[in-house]
Design a protein around this motif. Structure first.
Motif, PDB file in Angstrom:
ATOM      1  N   GLN A   3       0.836  -1.191   0.000  1.00  0.00           N
ATOM      2  CA  GLN A   3       0.000   0.000   0.000  1.00  0.00           C
ATOM      3  C   GLN A   3       0.879   1.253   0.000  1.00  0.00           C
ATOM      4  N   VAL A   4       0.456   2.256  -0.753  1.00  0.00           N
ATOM      5  CA  VAL A   4       1.171   3.525  -0.790  1.00  0.00           C
ATOM      6  C   VAL A   4       0.146   4.651  -0.806  1.00  0.00           C
ATOM      7  N   ARG A   5       0.459   5.720  -0.118  1.00  0.00           N
ATOM      8  CA  ARG A   5      -0.413   6.891  -0.149  1.00  0.00           C
ATOM      9  C   ARG A   5       0.159   7.907  -1.140  1.00  0.00           C
ATOM     10  N   ILE A   6      -0.721   8.425  -1.993  1.00  0.00           N
ATOM     11  CA  ILE A   6      -0.314   9.406  -2.987  1.00  0.00           C
ATOM     12  C   ILE A   6      -1.240  10.615  -2.903  1.00  0.00           C
ATOM     13  N   ALA A   7      -0.698  11.783  -3.212  1.00  0.00           N
ATOM     14  CA  ALA A   7      -1.438  13.022  -3.001  1.00  0.00           C
ATOM     15  C   ALA A   7      -1.315  13.948  -4.199  1.00  0.00           C
ATOM     16  N   GLY A   8      -2.420  14.581  -4.552  1.00  0.00           N
ATOM     17  CA  GLY A   8      -2.439  15.643  -5.548  1.00  0.00           C
ATOM     18  C   GLY A   8      -2.806  16.943  -4.858  1.00  0.00           C
TER      19      GLY A   8
END
Length: 274
Positions: A3-8
Protein backbone atom coordinates in the motif's frame (compact mmCIF):
# COMPACT_ATOMS: atom_id res chain seq x y z
CA UNK A 1 0.51 -6.22 -1.31
CA UNK A 2 2.27 -2.86 -0.96
CA UNK A 3 0.00 0.00 0.00
CA UNK A 4 1.17 3.52 -0.79
CA UNK A 5 -0.41 6.89 -0.15
CA UNK A 6 -0.31 9.41 -2.99
CA UNK A 7 -1.44 13.02 -3.00
CA UNK A 8 -2.44 15.64 -5.55
CA UNK A 9 -2.33 19.30 -4.52
CA UNK A 10 -4.66 22.19 -5.28
CA UNK A 11 -2.95 25.46 -4.38
CA UNK A 12 -2.17 28.97 -5.60
CA UNK A 13 1.31 30.05 -6.66
CA UNK A 14 2.61 33.44 -7.82
CA UNK A 15 5.82 35.02 -9.10
CA UNK A 16 7.82 35.24 -5.84
CA UNK A 17 10.05 32.15 -5.76
CA UNK A 18 10.78 32.36 -2.03
CA UNK A 19 7.04 32.54 -1.32
CA UNK A 20 6.49 29.58 -3.66
CA UNK A 21 9.18 27.57 -1.86
CA UNK A 22 7.52 28.30 1.47
CA UNK A 23 4.16 27.18 0.09
CA UNK A 24 5.76 24.02 -1.32
CA UNK A 25 7.38 23.34 2.04
CA UNK A 26 3.99 23.61 3.74
CA UNK A 27 2.35 21.26 1.22
CA UNK A 28 5.19 18.74 1.49
CA UNK A 29 4.84 18.86 5.27
CA UNK A 30 1.09 18.33 5.06
CA UNK A 31 1.54 15.44 2.63
CA UNK A 32 4.20 13.87 4.85
CA UNK A 33 1.91 14.20 7.87
CA UNK A 34 -0.78 12.40 5.84
CA UNK A 35 1.68 9.59 5.12
CA UNK A 36 2.01 10.31 1.39
CA UNK A 37 4.99 8.89 -0.49
CA UNK A 38 4.16 10.85 -3.68
CA UNK A 39 3.04 14.48 -3.94
CA UNK A 40 2.07 16.04 -7.27
CA UNK A 41 2.18 19.85 -7.14
CA UNK A 42 0.54 22.08 -9.76
CA UNK A 43 2.01 23.33 -13.00
CA UNK A 44 3.96 26.56 -12.50
CA UNK A 45 4.32 26.02 -8.75
CA UNK A 46 7.74 27.69 -9.05
CA UNK A 47 7.02 31.19 -10.31
CA UNK A 48 3.35 31.06 -11.23
CA UNK A 49 1.52 30.71 -14.54
CA UNK A 50 0.81 33.23 -17.29
CA UNK A 51 -1.37 36.17 -16.24
CA UNK A 52 -3.11 36.33 -19.62
CA UNK A 53 -3.51 33.18 -21.69
CA UNK A 54 -4.79 34.98 -24.78
CA UNK A 55 -2.19 37.76 -24.99
CA UNK A 56 0.75 37.01 -22.67
CA UNK A 57 2.76 40.07 -21.72
CA UNK A 58 6.41 39.35 -22.66
CA UNK A 59 7.53 41.59 -19.79
CA UNK A 60 5.47 39.76 -17.16
CA UNK A 61 6.30 36.10 -17.78
CA UNK A 62 7.20 33.62 -15.04
CA UNK A 63 10.90 33.50 -14.07
CA UNK A 64 12.79 31.16 -16.41
CA UNK A 65 14.85 28.63 -14.45
CA UNK A 66 17.89 26.73 -15.70
CA UNK A 67 17.59 22.94 -15.20
CA UNK A 68 20.41 23.12 -12.62
CA UNK A 69 19.03 26.14 -10.76
CA UNK A 70 19.65 25.81 -6.98
CA UNK A 71 15.89 25.98 -6.37
CA UNK A 72 15.58 22.34 -7.46
CA UNK A 73 18.08 21.22 -4.82
CA UNK A 74 15.94 23.07 -2.28
CA UNK A 75 12.78 21.28 -3.42
CA UNK A 76 14.64 17.95 -3.40
CA UNK A 77 15.76 18.63 0.17
CA UNK A 78 12.17 19.39 1.15
CA UNK A 79 11.05 16.17 -0.53
CA UNK A 80 13.49 13.98 1.35
CA UNK A 81 12.14 10.43 1.28
CA UNK A 82 9.07 11.52 -0.69
CA UNK A 83 8.71 11.80 -4.47
CA UNK A 84 7.55 15.30 -5.46
CA UNK A 85 6.53 16.53 -8.93
CA UNK A 86 6.67 20.29 -9.48
CA UNK A 87 5.97 22.57 -12.43
CA UNK A 88 8.09 25.54 -13.53
CA UNK A 89 9.20 27.65 -16.51
CA UNK A 90 12.43 26.25 -17.96
CA UNK A 91 15.09 28.32 -19.74
CA UNK A 92 16.52 26.43 -22.71
CA UNK A 93 19.83 28.28 -22.88
CA UNK A 94 19.26 30.37 -26.01
CA UNK A 95 16.47 32.67 -24.92
CA UNK A 96 13.61 30.19 -25.30
CA UNK A 97 11.27 28.91 -22.61
CA UNK A 98 9.39 25.69 -21.92
CA UNK A 99 6.48 24.96 -19.65
CA UNK A 100 8.17 22.16 -17.73
CA UNK A 101 7.98 19.78 -14.78
CA UNK A 102 10.53 17.99 -12.66
CA UNK A 103 10.13 14.92 -10.49
CA UNK A 104 12.36 15.12 -7.43
CA UNK A 105 13.46 13.02 -4.48
CA UNK A 106 15.98 13.60 -1.74
CA UNK A 107 18.57 12.03 -4.03
CA UNK A 108 17.90 14.58 -6.80
CA UNK A 109 15.99 14.76 -10.09
CA UNK A 110 14.30 11.52 -11.16
CA UNK A 111 12.72 12.78 -14.38
CA UNK A 112 11.69 15.85 -16.36
CA UNK A 113 9.01 16.75 -18.90
CA UNK A 114 8.50 19.66 -21.28
CA UNK A 115 4.89 20.34 -22.19
CA UNK A 116 4.27 19.06 -25.72
CA UNK A 117 0.80 20.42 -26.52
CA UNK A 118 0.51 24.19 -26.29
CA UNK A 119 -2.85 26.00 -26.47
CA UNK A 120 -2.91 29.06 -28.71
CA UNK A 121 -1.89 31.66 -26.11
CA UNK A 122 1.04 29.64 -24.78
CA UNK A 123 2.76 29.52 -28.14
CA UNK A 124 3.58 33.22 -27.68
CA UNK A 125 5.45 32.45 -24.45
CA UNK A 126 6.74 28.87 -24.69
CA UNK A 127 8.33 26.43 -27.07
CA UNK A 128 6.84 22.95 -27.35
CA UNK A 129 8.47 19.84 -25.97
CA UNK A 130 8.72 16.75 -28.15
CA UNK A 131 8.63 13.61 -25.98
CA UNK A 132 6.79 11.64 -23.32
CA UNK A 133 9.13 9.55 -21.19
CA UNK A 134 8.30 7.21 -18.30
CA UNK A 135 10.90 6.72 -15.57
CA UNK A 136 11.36 4.71 -12.39
CA UNK A 137 10.75 6.19 -8.94
CA UNK A 138 10.53 4.77 -5.40
CA UNK A 139 6.72 4.70 -5.76
CA UNK A 140 6.70 2.96 -9.15
CA UNK A 141 7.21 3.81 -12.79
CA UNK A 142 5.84 7.28 -13.46
CA UNK A 143 5.18 9.68 -16.32
CA UNK A 144 4.23 13.37 -16.32
CA UNK A 145 1.72 15.41 -18.30
CA UNK A 146 1.27 19.17 -18.15
CA UNK A 147 -2.12 20.87 -18.61
CA UNK A 148 -3.26 20.55 -22.23
CA UNK A 149 -1.16 17.38 -22.73
CA UNK A 150 -3.90 15.34 -21.07
CA UNK A 151 -6.46 16.48 -23.65
CA UNK A 152 -4.72 14.21 -26.16
CA UNK A 153 -5.16 10.46 -25.53
CA UNK A 154 -1.86 9.72 -27.27
CA UNK A 155 0.06 11.54 -24.52
CA UNK A 156 -1.07 9.27 -21.71
CA UNK A 157 -1.02 6.20 -23.96
CA UNK A 158 2.63 6.86 -24.85
CA UNK A 159 3.53 6.88 -21.16
CA UNK A 160 1.46 3.78 -20.42
CA UNK A 161 3.17 1.92 -23.26
CA UNK A 162 6.45 3.00 -21.69
CA UNK A 163 5.43 1.14 -18.55
CA UNK A 164 4.13 4.05 -16.48
CA UNK A 165 1.88 2.89 -13.66
CA UNK A 166 1.20 6.41 -12.38
CA UNK A 167 0.50 9.50 -14.46
CA UNK A 168 1.25 12.78 -12.71
CA UNK A 169 -0.89 15.46 -14.37
CA UNK A 170 0.31 18.92 -13.34
CA UNK A 171 -2.02 21.76 -14.27
CA UNK A 172 -2.66 25.48 -14.14
CA UNK A 173 -6.08 24.93 -15.68
CA UNK A 174 -8.47 27.89 -15.64
CA UNK A 175 -12.22 28.10 -15.88
CA UNK A 176 -13.51 28.87 -19.37
CA UNK A 177 -12.33 32.26 -20.57
CA UNK A 178 -14.70 32.53 -23.54
CA UNK A 179 -17.85 30.90 -22.11
CA UNK A 180 -18.00 31.84 -18.46
CA UNK A 181 -20.57 30.06 -16.33
CA UNK A 182 -22.22 31.53 -13.21
CA UNK A 183 -21.14 28.53 -11.15
CA UNK A 184 -17.87 26.60 -11.31
CA UNK A 185 -19.79 23.31 -11.37
CA UNK A 186 -21.41 24.40 -14.64
CA UNK A 187 -18.18 25.50 -16.25
CA UNK A 188 -17.21 23.71 -19.46
CA UNK A 189 -13.53 23.52 -18.55
CA UNK A 190 -14.38 22.22 -15.09
CA UNK A 191 -16.26 19.29 -16.64
CA UNK A 192 -13.52 18.62 -19.18
CA UNK A 193 -10.81 18.69 -16.53
CA UNK A 194 -12.52 15.92 -14.57
CA UNK A 195 -13.45 14.00 -17.72
CA UNK A 196 -9.88 13.89 -19.01
CA UNK A 197 -8.49 12.76 -15.65
CA UNK A 198 -10.93 9.85 -15.45
CA UNK A 199 -10.73 8.91 -19.13
CA UNK A 200 -6.92 8.84 -19.24
CA UNK A 201 -6.89 6.57 -16.18
CA UNK A 202 -9.60 4.22 -17.44
CA UNK A 203 -8.45 3.86 -21.04
CA UNK A 204 -4.89 3.04 -19.97
CA UNK A 205 -5.81 1.27 -16.72
CA UNK A 206 -3.31 3.30 -14.70
CA UNK A 207 -3.43 5.62 -11.69
CA UNK A 208 -3.76 9.35 -12.41
CA UNK A 209 -2.71 11.95 -9.85
CA UNK A 210 -4.05 15.32 -10.95
CA UNK A 211 -2.98 18.64 -9.42
CA UNK A 212 -4.09 22.17 -10.27
CA UNK A 213 -3.72 25.77 -9.29
CA UNK A 214 -6.42 27.60 -7.35
CA UNK A 215 -7.26 31.27 -6.99
CA UNK A 216 -6.79 33.81 -9.77
CA UNK A 217 -4.05 35.39 -11.82
CA UNK A 218 -4.76 38.21 -14.21
CA UNK A 219 -8.17 37.54 -15.70
CA UNK A 220 -8.13 33.79 -15.04
CA UNK A 221 -9.75 31.74 -12.27
CA UNK A 222 -8.12 28.38 -11.69
CA UNK A 223 -10.29 25.34 -11.06
CA UNK A 224 -8.53 23.43 -8.31
CA UNK A 225 -10.15 19.96 -8.49
CA UNK A 226 -7.03 17.99 -7.56
CA UNK A 227 -7.73 14.29 -7.44
CA UNK A 228 -6.46 10.72 -7.40
CA UNK A 229 -8.10 8.42 -9.96
CA UNK A 230 -7.88 4.63 -9.92
CA UNK A 231 -7.21 2.44 -12.98
CA UNK A 232 -10.94 1.85 -13.46
CA UNK A 233 -11.52 5.58 -13.85
CA UNK A 234 -12.94 5.90 -10.34
CA UNK A 235 -12.12 9.02 -8.29
CA UNK A 236 -10.54 7.88 -5.03
CA UNK A 237 -10.00 11.32 -3.48
CA UNK A 238 -10.53 14.93 -4.55
CA UNK A 239 -10.36 18.52 -3.31
CA UNK A 240 -13.20 20.02 -5.38
CA UNK A 241 -12.48 23.71 -6.07
CA UNK A 242 -10.79 24.51 -2.77
CA UNK A 243 -7.09 24.44 -1.96
CA UNK A 244 -5.84 21.32 -0.21
CA UNK A 245 -4.62 17.79 -0.77
CA UNK A 246 -6.42 14.84 -2.32
CA UNK A 247 -4.89 11.79 -0.63
CA UNK A 248 -5.62 8.15 -1.45
CA UNK A 249 -4.03 4.90 -0.31
CA UNK A 250 -3.79 1.95 -2.67
CA UNK A 251 -1.61 -0.85 -3.91
CA UNK A 252 -0.82 0.56 -7.35
CA UNK A 253 0.47 -2.64 -8.95
CA UNK A 254 -2.35 -4.76 -7.51
CA UNK A 255 -5.06 -2.32 -8.60
CA UNK A 256 -3.65 -2.17 -12.12
CA UNK A 257 -3.43 -5.96 -12.29
CA UNK A 258 -7.04 -6.22 -11.11
CA UNK A 259 -8.22 -3.72 -13.73
CA UNK A 260 -6.38 -5.60 -16.50
CA UNK A 261 -7.28 -9.11 -15.36
CA UNK A 262 -10.01 -9.68 -17.97
CA UNK A 263 -9.70 -6.75 -20.36
CA UNK A 264 -6.17 -5.49 -20.88
CA UNK A 265 -6.45 -2.43 -23.08
CA UNK A 266 -2.78 -2.10 -23.88
CA UNK A 267 -2.44 -5.75 -24.88
CA UNK A 268 -5.64 -5.76 -26.95
CA UNK A 269 -4.83 -2.75 -29.11
CA UNK A 270 -4.80 -3.21 -32.91
CA UNK A 271 -2.20 -0.67 -34.08
CA UNK A 272 -2.28 -2.10 -37.62
CA UNK A 273 -5.93 -1.05 -37.93
CA UNK A 274 -5.54 2.49 -36.69
Amino acid sequence: MSQVRIAGAAAHFGRDLEWCLARIGKLVGDARHAGAALLVLPDAALGGYLADLRHPDPDALPPALDPDDPVFAKVAALAGEMVVCVGYCEADGDGGRYNAAACLHGDGVLGRHRKVHLPAGETAAYRAGDAFTAFDTPVGRLGMLIDYDKTFPESARSLALGGAQILACLSAWPASITNQAPRMSQDRQSRLFDLYDCARAAENQVVVVSSNQTGAMGGMRFLGQAKVVGPAGNILARTWAKAGLAVAELDVAAEIARARRVLSHLDERRPDAY
